[in-house]
Design a protein around this motif. Structure first.
Motif, mmCIF file in Angstrom:
data_model
loop_
_atom_site.group_PDB
_atom_site.id
_atom_site.type_symbol
_atom_site.label_atom_id
_atom_site.label_comp_id
_atom_site.label_asym_id
_atom_site.label_seq_id
_atom_site.Cartn_x
_atom_site.Cartn_y
_atom_site.Cartn_z
ATOM 1 N N ASN A 35 10.702 69.097 36.297
ATOM 2 C CA ASN A 35 12.011 69.158 35.570
ATOM 3 C C ASN A 35 11.866 69.331 34.201
ATOM 4 O O ASN A 35 11.676 68.375 33.514
ATOM 5 C CB ASN A 35 12.754 67.944 36.287
ATOM 6 C CG ASN A 35 14.185 67.942 35.891
ATOM 7 O OD1 ASN A 35 14.731 68.579 34.501
ATOM 8 N ND2 ASN A 35 15.043 67.141 36.536
ATOM 9 N N LYS A 36 11.931 70.386 33.593
ATOM 10 C CA LYS A 36 11.841 70.729 32.236
ATOM 11 C C LYS A 36 12.852 69.711 31.234
ATOM 12 O O LYS A 36 12.291 69.306 30.204
ATOM 13 C CB LYS A 36 11.833 72.120 32.031
ATOM 14 C CG LYS A 36 10.753 72.982 31.790
ATOM 15 C CD LYS A 36 9.831 72.732 31.308
ATOM 16 C CE LYS A 36 9.630 72.762 29.739
ATOM 17 N NZ LYS A 36 8.367 72.439 29.256
ATOM 18 N N GLU A 37 13.868 69.590 31.871
ATOM 19 C CA GLU A 37 15.080 68.841 31.156
ATOM 20 C C GLU A 37 14.310 67.395 30.757
ATOM 21 O O GLU A 37 14.752 66.796 29.479
ATOM 22 C CB GLU A 37 16.307 68.918 31.747
ATOM 23 C CG GLU A 37 16.968 70.266 31.514
ATOM 24 C CD GLU A 37 18.236 70.469 32.289
ATOM 25 O OE1 GLU A 37 18.938 69.665 32.566
ATOM 26 O OE2 GLU A 37 18.279 71.705 32.455
ATOM 27 N N LYS A 38 13.876 67.035 31.862
ATOM 28 C CA LYS A 38 13.398 65.372 31.712
ATOM 29 C C LYS A 38 12.346 65.179 30.883
ATOM 30 O O LYS A 38 11.844 64.211 30.326
ATOM 31 C CB LYS A 38 13.166 64.818 33.009
ATOM 32 C CG LYS A 38 14.768 64.384 33.780
ATOM 33 C CD LYS A 38 14.128 63.370 35.100
ATOM 34 C CE LYS A 38 15.307 63.203 35.911
ATOM 35 N NZ LYS A 38 14.877 62.619 37.073
ATOM 36 N N CYS A 39 11.055 66.033 31.238
ATOM 37 C CA CYS A 39 9.897 66.013 30.417
ATOM 38 C C CYS A 39 9.828 65.819 28.900
ATOM 39 O O CYS A 39 10.733 66.511 28.192
ATOM 40 C CB CYS A 39 9.263 67.376 30.824
ATOM 41 S SG CYS A 39 7.379 67.412 30.013
ATOM 42 N N THR A 40 9.036 64.934 28.474
ATOM 43 C CA THR A 40 9.133 64.614 27.080
ATOM 44 C C THR A 40 7.824 65.350 26.381
ATOM 45 O O THR A 40 7.452 64.798 25.316
ATOM 46 C CB THR A 40 9.027 62.984 26.780
ATOM 47 O OG1 THR A 40 7.879 62.719 27.376
ATOM 48 C CG2 THR A 40 10.396 62.526 27.333
ATOM 49 N N ASN A 41 7.059 65.940 27.073
ATOM 50 C CA ASN A 41 5.814 66.530 26.744
ATOM 51 C C ASN A 41 4.617 65.366 26.360
ATOM 52 O O ASN A 41 3.921 65.704 25.443
ATOM 53 C CB ASN A 41 5.866 67.605 25.684
ATOM 54 C CG ASN A 41 6.764 68.583 26.207
ATOM 55 O OD1 ASN A 41 6.374 69.338 27.370
ATOM 56 N ND2 ASN A 41 7.754 69.012 25.622
ATOM 57 N N CYS A 42 4.741 64.237 27.037
ATOM 58 C CA CYS A 42 3.653 63.287 26.420
ATOM 59 C C CYS A 42 2.314 63.611 26.882
ATOM 60 O O CYS A 42 1.364 63.090 26.452
ATOM 61 C CB CYS A 42 3.973 61.898 27.118
ATOM 62 S SG CYS A 42 3.795 61.993 28.906
ATOM 63 N N LEU A 43 2.193 64.595 27.836
ATOM 64 C CA LEU A 43 0.822 64.978 28.439
ATOM 65 C C LEU A 43 -0.084 64.187 29.092
ATOM 66 O O LEU A 43 -1.271 64.423 29.264
ATOM 67 C CB LEU A 43 0.128 66.024 27.318
ATOM 68 C CG LEU A 43 0.905 67.072 26.674
ATOM 69 C CD1 LEU A 43 0.178 67.868 25.567
ATOM 70 C CD2 LEU A 43 1.480 67.893 27.508
ATOM 71 N N ILE A 44 0.617 63.069 29.457
ATOM 72 C CA ILE A 44 -0.197 62.252 30.376
ATOM 73 C C ILE A 44 -0.761 62.839 31.721
ATOM 74 O O ILE A 44 -1.895 62.741 32.103
ATOM 75 C CB ILE A 44 0.670 60.916 30.799
ATOM 76 C CG1 ILE A 44 0.678 59.995 29.276
ATOM 77 C CG2 ILE A 44 0.078 59.959 31.827
ATOM 78 C CD1 ILE A 44 1.497 58.745 29.636
ATOM 79 N N CYS A 45 0.282 63.775 32.372
ATOM 80 C CA CYS A 45 -0.113 64.466 33.410
ATOM 81 C C CYS A 45 -1.405 65.243 33.169
ATOM 82 O O CYS A 45 -2.403 65.279 33.729
ATOM 83 C CB CYS A 45 0.972 65.329 33.809
ATOM 84 S SG CYS A 45 1.625 66.230 32.733
#
Lengths: 93, 396
Positions: A35-45
């Motif tokens: 869900n691009k809207e929720k993603c904060t781009n923390c990049l833990i994934c």
């Protein structure tokens, strides 16, 4: 391999990074959906993905390499509780 | 340990001689987890490392499984690798042994033969290395401290030969050979270095200009082809063992073959036996020869690959043979050496009678009188052509 007997000694493949050519996406039962809207781009994934199947561009998370993602769900699990931008959905659906 | 030599001669235990050979070979990496009775090999080699007598990277690991894993990693990186173990230690290495041979890595392992648990036991028998007999490792057995020392030095050349590229296990008897002092002739460091030469691995993980993938998966499309290739290589290694022994003899004067025959040529009855117990059997042969009995001995040096043709040729004219195994292949057809030797003799026109005797498990003494009793049984078999008991335990 045309000549079955002429296999490389000890199974050495004379190049590196050969996993790239082996599609493991077909093993997947669950598919990660971002869900691009929720993603904060923390990049833990991106850090946690065991198959390097999280694709980034300019430091931003843009999606998954579904040729190699096995659907293990680690990305969805590791996505911070306050965000939860990745959901695992049945491939069949 | 300081070693005092007189004219190249030194009194050494089997373990000291192995550690000294390792010092002279100066391998790149030695991952090890010491275990009785091979402990002193690593203990003394660790002193050589600490004293700067070698440039080896000694890796102290947390188990034998890790020791062999580290051997494989280091060998894949292109290093010359050696380690030592015994019994349960070799058992814990099991799954990695197959990986070492399958990946065609020329690792050298000294196995100081010790019984497997249970019951727990630290003394000599061959159940450890016999359990590894199908793991794709070349196996050399040693009667004496001298032979163990010479075998280890030759093992390096055999393993690294470009037609072989397989790991080699050098076996010697726990306590009997590993802890008893024998007078042996040592080579100079230069002689050993000149003999083993420099090792240049064909492929190495550290060559980043030519990246390779090692230990990859291989499914029905080609797994069997790799195994076929490996099987051919280990079969071929028999010639390399002879070639290396020939060069060793030319340089240093000591002769080795695939097996040793002792008063075998004109013998009518013979005992086939591995390692140190052959020495005891030789005394029995001499005593019986004095009484006019045509007794002889065959001691296999190379057990893997099994030189079935050469052994059959050497034994084809005998009337009766006893194969003495210091390991039981539980509920198989006799001991492991018996089983294969008897099979090797199947195609001989006038098949000798062959019986299996299991002896000396867990370090039980095997004495001259035990060998004589077997020879007396063989005498009866040779005279009557009848086998009363095909397989049984002795020394009980």
């Amino acid at each position: 391999m045309a000549d079955k007997k002429a296999v490389p000694l000890g199974g050495v493949i004379p190049e590196g990074g050969t996993a790239d050519g082996y599609s493991t996406g077909g093993w997947r039962k669950l598919r990660p959906v971002l869900n691009k809207e929720k993603c904060t781009n923390c990049l833990i994934c991106w850090v946690m993905c065991p198959d390097s199947a999280v694709i980034t561009e300019d430091g931003k998370m843009i999606g998954f390499d579904l040729e190699h993602c096995k659907g293990c769900g680690i990305c969805a699990m590791e996505c911070p509780d306050k965000v939860k931008a990745i959901k695992m959905e049945e491939e069949a659906d | 340990m300081a070693i005092t030599m007189t004219k190249g001669q030194a009194g050494l235990t089997g373990n000291s001689a192995i550690a000294y050979a390792m010092k002279q070979i100066n391998p790149d990496v030695c991952p090890a987890y010491p275990i009785t009775p091979s402990t002193a090999v690593i203990e003394e080699f660790a002193s050589y490392v600490a004293d700067g007598a070698v440039t080896t990277e000694l890796i102290t690991v947390e188990s034998e499984h890790s020791a062999m894993s580290a051997c494989i990693g280091a060998a894949a990186a292109g290093a010359r690798v050696m380690t030592a173990t015994s019994s349960q230690g070799l058992a814990l290495m099991w799954e990695m042994l197959y990986i070492a041979s399958g990946m065609r890595l020329p690792i050298i392992l000294t196995d100081v033969n010790r019984a497997l648990s249970a019951p727990i036991n630290i003394h000599c028998d061959h159940s450890d290395s016999m359990g590894a007999r199908d793991s794709g490792w070349i196996q050399l057995y040693s009667e004496t401290v001298q032979e163990a020392y010479d075998n280890l030095i030759q093992a390096v050349r055999i393993a690294e030969d470009e037609t072989v590229q397989l790991p080699v296990m050098v076996c010697l008897d726990g306590f009997i050979t590993s802890h008893a002092i024998e007078n042996i002739t040592l080579l100079s460091d230069e002689e050993v270095q000149g003999f083993v030469g420099e090792y240049n691995a064909k492929t190495t993980l550290l060559d980043i200009d030519h990246p390779v993938t090692m230990g990859a998966m291989s499914l029905p499309e080609n797994y069997i082809d790799f195994k076929f290739q490996q099987s051919e290589a280990i079969a071929r290694s028999k010639d390399t063992v002879l070639k290396v022994a020939e060069d060793f003899e030319k340089r240093f004067g000591r002769k080795y073959g695939l097996f040793e025959g002792y008063r075998l040529e004109d013998a009518e009855i013979a005992i086939v036996i591995l390692n140190s117990a052959a020495g005891t059997t030789k005394v029995a042969v001499d005593e019986l020869r004095k009484k006019g009995l045509k007794a002889g001995l065959l001691r296999p040096r190379l057990f893997r690959p099994f030189p079935f043709k050469e052994l059959a040729e050497a034994l084809k004219d005998k009337k009766a043979i006893a194969v003495l195994d210091r390991a039981d292949s539980m509920n198989g057809f006799g001991g492991p050496v018996f089983n294969e030797l008897r099979s090797a003799l199947y195609d001989v026109p006038k098949r000798p009678k062959v019986v299996s005797r299991i002896y000396g498990l867990g370090g039980r003494d095997y004495k001259v009188k035990d060998a004589i009793a077997v020879f007396e049984e063989l005498k009866t078999i040779a005279e009557t052509g009848m086998v009363d008991t095909l397989q049984k335990y002795i020394t009980i």
